[in-house]
Design a protein around this motif. Structure first.
Motif, short mmCIF file in Angstrom:
data_model
loop_
_atom_site.label_atom_id
_atom_site.label_comp_id
_atom_site.label_asym_id
_atom_site.label_seq_id
_atom_site.Cartn_x
_atom_site.Cartn_y
_atom_site.Cartn_z
N PHE A 128 0.83 -1.21 0.00
CA PHE A 128 0.00 0.00 0.00
C PHE A 128 0.87 1.26 0.00
CE2 PHE A 128 -1.60 3.48 2.60
CZ PHE A 128 -2.69 3.87 1.85
N ALA A 129 1.82 1.33 0.96
CA ALA A 129 2.66 2.54 1.06
C ALA A 129 3.45 2.76 -0.21
CB ALA A 129 3.60 2.41 2.26
N SER A 130 3.97 1.68 -0.79
CA SER A 130 4.75 1.81 -2.03
C SER A 130 3.87 2.29 -3.18
CB SER A 130 5.40 0.47 -2.38
OG SER A 130 6.25 0.04 -1.35
N GLY A 131 2.65 1.76 -3.25
CA GLY A 131 1.75 2.16 -4.33
C GLY A 131 1.35 3.62 -4.24
N VAL A 132 1.00 4.07 -3.03
CA VAL A 132 0.58 5.46 -2.86
C VAL A 132 1.73 6.42 -3.17
CG1 VAL A 132 -0.13 7.17 -1.15
CG2 VAL A 132 -1.25 4.95 -1.22
N THR A 133 2.90 6.13 -2.63
CA THR A 133 4.03 7.04 -2.84
C THR A 133 4.52 7.01 -4.29
OG1 THR A 133 5.50 5.30 -1.98
CG2 THR A 133 4.79 7.03 -0.45
N ALA A 134 4.44 5.85 -4.95
CA ALA A 134 4.79 5.80 -6.37
C ALA A 134 3.83 6.64 -7.19
CB ALA A 134 4.80 4.35 -6.86
N LEU A 135 2.54 6.59 -6.84
CA LEU A 135 1.55 7.42 -7.54
C LEU A 135 1.83 8.90 -7.33
CD1 LEU A 135 -1.08 7.60 -9.17
CD2 LEU A 135 -2.34 7.47 -6.99
N ILE A 136 2.17 9.27 -6.10
CA ILE A 136 2.53 10.67 -5.82
C ILE A 136 3.72 11.09 -6.66
CG2 ILE A 136 3.44 12.22 -4.05
CD1 ILE A 136 1.77 10.66 -2.00
N ALA A 137 4.72 10.21 -6.77
CA ALA A 137 5.92 10.52 -7.55
C ALA A 137 5.57 10.73 -9.02
CB ALA A 137 6.95 9.41 -7.40
N VAL A 138 4.74 9.86 -9.59
CA VAL A 138 4.37 9.97 -11.00
C VAL A 138 3.60 11.26 -11.26
CG1 VAL A 138 2.95 8.96 -12.83
CG2 VAL A 138 4.41 7.49 -11.43
N ILE A 194 11.95 13.27 -6.50
CA ILE A 194 10.66 12.67 -6.15
C ILE A 194 10.69 11.16 -6.28
CG2 ILE A 194 9.62 12.75 -8.46
CD1 ILE A 194 7.96 13.71 -5.09
N TRP A 195 11.61 10.61 -7.07
CA TRP A 195 11.70 9.15 -7.21
C TRP A 195 12.37 8.50 -6.00
CZ3 TRP A 195 8.38 7.86 -10.55
CH2 TRP A 195 8.13 8.68 -11.66
N TYR A 196 12.95 9.32 -5.14
CA TYR A 196 13.47 8.82 -3.87
C TYR A 196 12.34 8.44 -2.93
CZ TYR A 196 16.14 9.07 0.57
OH TYR A 196 16.72 8.81 1.78
N LEU A 197 11.18 9.08 -3.12
CA LEU A 197 10.06 8.92 -2.19
C LEU A 197 9.56 7.48 -2.06
CD1 LEU A 197 7.78 10.01 -0.41
CD2 LEU A 197 6.57 10.69 -2.49
N PRO A 198 9.17 6.78 -3.15
CA PRO A 198 8.67 5.41 -2.95
C PRO A 198 9.73 4.46 -2.40
CG PRO A 198 8.88 5.92 -5.29
CD PRO A 198 9.08 7.20 -4.56
N LEU A 199 10.99 4.70 -2.75
CA LEU A 199 12.06 3.83 -2.26
C LEU A 199 12.24 3.95 -0.76
CD1 LEU A 199 14.65 4.52 -5.10
CD2 LEU A 199 13.25 2.46 -4.83
#
Length: 415
Positions: A98-108, A139-144
């Motif tokens: 869940f956390a990875s999906g939400v933050t990846a969406l924010i990054a995109v 911003i791509w640092y965020l999901p990682l």
């Protein structure tokens, strides 16, 4: 399988190990800041870089170790104590996804939105455009880092703290290595937008390395990624539904940092954002080394006490944590006030960092030093409230603080 920790895991050995790794991280971070001050000074490039880095850092603290994880740890502890590590691992997998999906969406969304704005000419040449370019990388640092923080929370419920404490060390080593390579190859000691872009890329790469560190520790401790079932997704949805309270309780105070930087960016002279950053770094040093280290160790113990219905034990654990950080926080606050200017000169007055930059930074340190002791007590008190599910006060007072800060920032920025 690694068994869930009990309250005895709040031990001096655990605190010492986390504090030692946190101290190493903070020392490396200080070395990083010394190098950044010498290379960039308090100019527009570092202003843009600093403000850009605050964007993923804010979301990291919301979805990562500072806020969302505080809602996750008590739930994982309860599941592990009642149903075993396998159930905990399934729930943890659902939460990490869940956390990875939400933050990846924010990054995109952020990347696409900024790219469109840059293409339409909204960001003119100069530090505004530089800020937009840096954010599009960072911003791509965020999901990682958010996935890393969630796995770190799982490890803490298993009584393993070292990997999570080592994660910031990886970031600082990557940062310092990039600076060393750049200076070795280019020999540049002035402001450089290209160096700022290289550092942004290095931070993203460090996110991959940090994720590898905690993933490796999960494997060694036999904390496995397990396919969640319908029940696990249901639990995850309930945790996520209750997470905003924990995010507001702990993460909303980070909004103040971003609001301060935005006011400094738009209303104060060039270099104000940099001075604010360096001053906050010195202010955060005792908080990060002592209070957050104690908080990281104490919170799973608090959650375990609450899960066992041991409120007196929870009270004793909380009191121990408060006494420890207060003992360290009072001299730290007084010391920052007394030696602010010499401290700034000692650490930062090199290369491109001018005497005027040092004066602005020292003034920030003196102003922030008043908040050192409250800043060290706050993480312990917040965790005690969150452990028992009493989030009301933890939410109400930070919201008041954010509103007051925003109101006062306006006139202060023009002083």
């Amino acid at each position: 399988m690694t068994e869930p920790p009990d309250a005895e895991n709040f031990s001096s050995d655990a605190v010492r190990s986390v504090t030692a790794l946190t101290l190493v991280s903070r020392v490396l971070g200080l070395a990083r800041d010394v190098a950044m001050a010498a290379v960039f000074g308090g100019g527009p490039v570092f202003d843009a870089f600093t403000l850009a880095f605050r964007v993923p850092n804010l979301f990291r603290r919301w979805f990562g170790e500072g806020a969302f994880s505080l809602a996750v740890i008590p739930a994982l502890t309860r599941v592990a104590s009642r149903q075993g590590p396998a159930a905990r691992d399934r729930l943890a997998t659902a939460l990490v996804l869940f956390a990875s999906g939400v933050t990846a969406l924010i990054a995109v969304v952020t990347f696409c939105g900024l790219t469109g704005l840059v293409g339409s000419g909204v960001f003119a040449a100069g530090r505004d455009r530089l800020w937009a370019d840096y954010v599009r990388i960072l911003i791509w640092y965020l999901p990682l880092i958010c996935a890393t923080a969630q796995l770190s929370a799982v490890l803490q419920t298993a009584g393993r703290f070292a990997a999570a404490a080592f994660v910031p060390v990886v970031l600082n080593l990557s940062w310092l290595a990039t600076l060393a390579v750049w200076l070795g190859l280019a020999g540049s000691r002035g402001e450089s937008a290209t160096l700022g872009g290289a550092l942004c890329c290095a931070i993203v790469v460090s996110g991959l390395l940090q994720l590898a560190v905690v993933s490796g520790d999960c494997f060694r401790s036999r904390v496995w990624i397990r396919l969640p079932g319908r029940t696990d997704w249901g639990r995850a949805r309930r945790i996520v539904a209750g997470a905003p309270a924990a995010v507001a309780a702990v993460g909303i105070t980070q909004v103040n940092v971003v609001v301060d930087a935005i006011f400094a960016w738009w209303a104060a002279p060039v270099g104000a954002v940099s001075a604010l950053y360096f001053g906050q770094r010195l202010y955060e040093f005792p908080i990060g080394v002592f209070a957050l280290a104690v908080g990281a160790v104490i919170f799973p113990a608090m959650a375990s006490r609450e899960a066992d219905g041991d409120r007196p034990g929870l009270g004793r654990t909380t009191a121990d944590g408060l006494r420890l950080v207060a003992f360290l926080g009072m001299p730290a606050a007084v010391g920052l006030v007394l030696v602010a200017r010499p401290l700034v000169t000692l650490f930062f007055r090199y290369g491109a960092f001018s005497d005027a930059d040092a004066g602005r930074t020292a003034a920030v340190v003196v102003a922030l030093a008043v908040g050192v002791l409250p800043g060290m007590l706050l993480p312990i008190l917040q965790r005690a409230h969150l452990a028992v599910g009493a989030t009301g006060r933890c939410v109400r007072f930070p919201v008041i603080a954010v509103v007051a800060n925003a109101v006062l920032d306006g006139p202060a920025a023009w002083l």
